[in-house]
Design a protein around this motif. Structure first.
Motif, PDB file in Angstrom:
ATOM      1  N   ILE A 123       0.870  -1.175   0.000  1.00 48.68           N
ATOM      2  CA  ILE A 123       0.000   0.000   0.000  1.00 48.68           C
ATOM      3  C   ILE A 123       0.906   1.224   0.000  1.00 48.68           C
ATOM      4  N   ASN A 124       0.831   2.010  -1.074  1.00 49.41           N
ATOM      5  CA  ASN A 124       1.712   3.165  -1.255  1.00 49.41           C
ATOM      6  C   ASN A 124       0.876   4.439  -1.252  1.00 49.41           C
ATOM      7  N   GLU A 125       0.956   5.193  -0.167  1.00 50.61           N
ATOM      8  CA  GLU A 125       0.179   6.429  -0.046  1.00 50.61           C
ATOM      9  C   GLU A 125       0.914   7.594  -0.687  1.00 50.61           C
ATOM     10  N   ILE A 126       0.169   8.392  -1.441  1.00 52.84           N
ATOM     11  CA  ILE A 126       0.699   9.576  -2.102  1.00 52.84           C
ATOM     12  C   ILE A 126      -0.106  10.773  -1.603  1.00 52.84           C
ATOM     13  N   ARG A 127       0.579  11.766  -1.058  1.00 52.87           N
ATOM     14  CA  ARG A 127      -0.101  12.969  -0.565  1.00 52.87           C
ATOM     15  C   ARG A 127       0.390  14.189  -1.329  1.00 52.87           C
ATOM     16  N   ASN A 128      -0.581  15.066  -1.638  1.00 55.76           N
ATOM     17  CA  ASN A 128      -0.297  16.365  -2.259  1.00 55.76           C
ATOM     18  C   ASN A 128       0.556  16.255  -3.524  1.00 55.76           C
ATOM     19  N   LEU A 129       0.126  15.385  -4.422  1.00 57.20           N
ATOM     20  CA  LEU A 129       0.827  15.202  -5.688  1.00 57.20           C
ATOM     21  C   LEU A 129       0.423  16.320  -6.647  1.00 57.20           C
ATOM     22  N   SER A 130       1.414  17.039  -7.160  1.00 59.78           N
ATOM     23  CA  SER A 130       1.151  18.194  -8.029  1.00 59.78           C
ATOM     24  C   SER A 130       1.262  17.825  -9.497  1.00 59.78           C
ATOM     25  N   PHE A 131       0.349  18.411 -10.283  1.00 56.49           N
ATOM     26  CA  PHE A 131       0.338  18.255 -11.730  1.00 56.49           C
ATOM     27  C   PHE A 131       0.353  19.657 -12.329  1.00 56.49           C
TER      28      PHE A 131
END
Length: 127
Positions: A93-101
């Motif tokens: 389980i790989n959590e990603i927070r506040n990923l910007s595009f």
């Protein structure tokens, strides 16, 4: 000769619940693209759930990278995991927070185990 790790599942979702009594994983809110109203956009939280098999006994490293240009990817996740047996299915389980595009488009995702690519895929960010 040892076989290469195999990816059995790759899911982008809102979360994963693990039942404390059975250990079963419940995938919450699976999705395949991101909708944004303005750019640059920041996605507050997502999970990249993966299931691996055929990993040799011992310690391994997984790296997940993202980029608009497949030749210029930036690592987002680098983590270790242990395989007790090549027959074992390993859920990560790989959590990603506040990923910007910075802009809409197709963003490439590269998954590597022990520096060996096992999946190249993408996620679409729409306006």
């Amino acid at each position: 000769m040892q076989s290469k790790p195999q990816l059995l599942a790759w899911i982008t979702c809102d979360g994963v619940h693990i039942d404390p009594s059975t250990g079963k994983h419940t995938i919450l809110g699976a999705f395949s693209n991101i909708q944004a109203k303005h750019f640059p956009a920041t996605h507050p939280h997502m999970v990249w759930f993966m299931t691996l098999t055929d990993c040799a006994v011992g310690e391994h490293q997984v790296q997940i990278s993202l980029g608009q240009d497949p030749t210029a990817m930036r690592p987002l996740i680098q983590r270790g995991f242990e395989s007790p047996s090549p027959l074992q299915r390993i859920n990560l389980i790989n959590e990603i927070r506040n990923l910007s595009f910075p802009e809409p488009g197709e963003y490439s995702i590269l998954i590597e185990v022990d520096e060996e690519p096992i999946l190249a895929t993408s996620i679409h960010v729409l306006d």
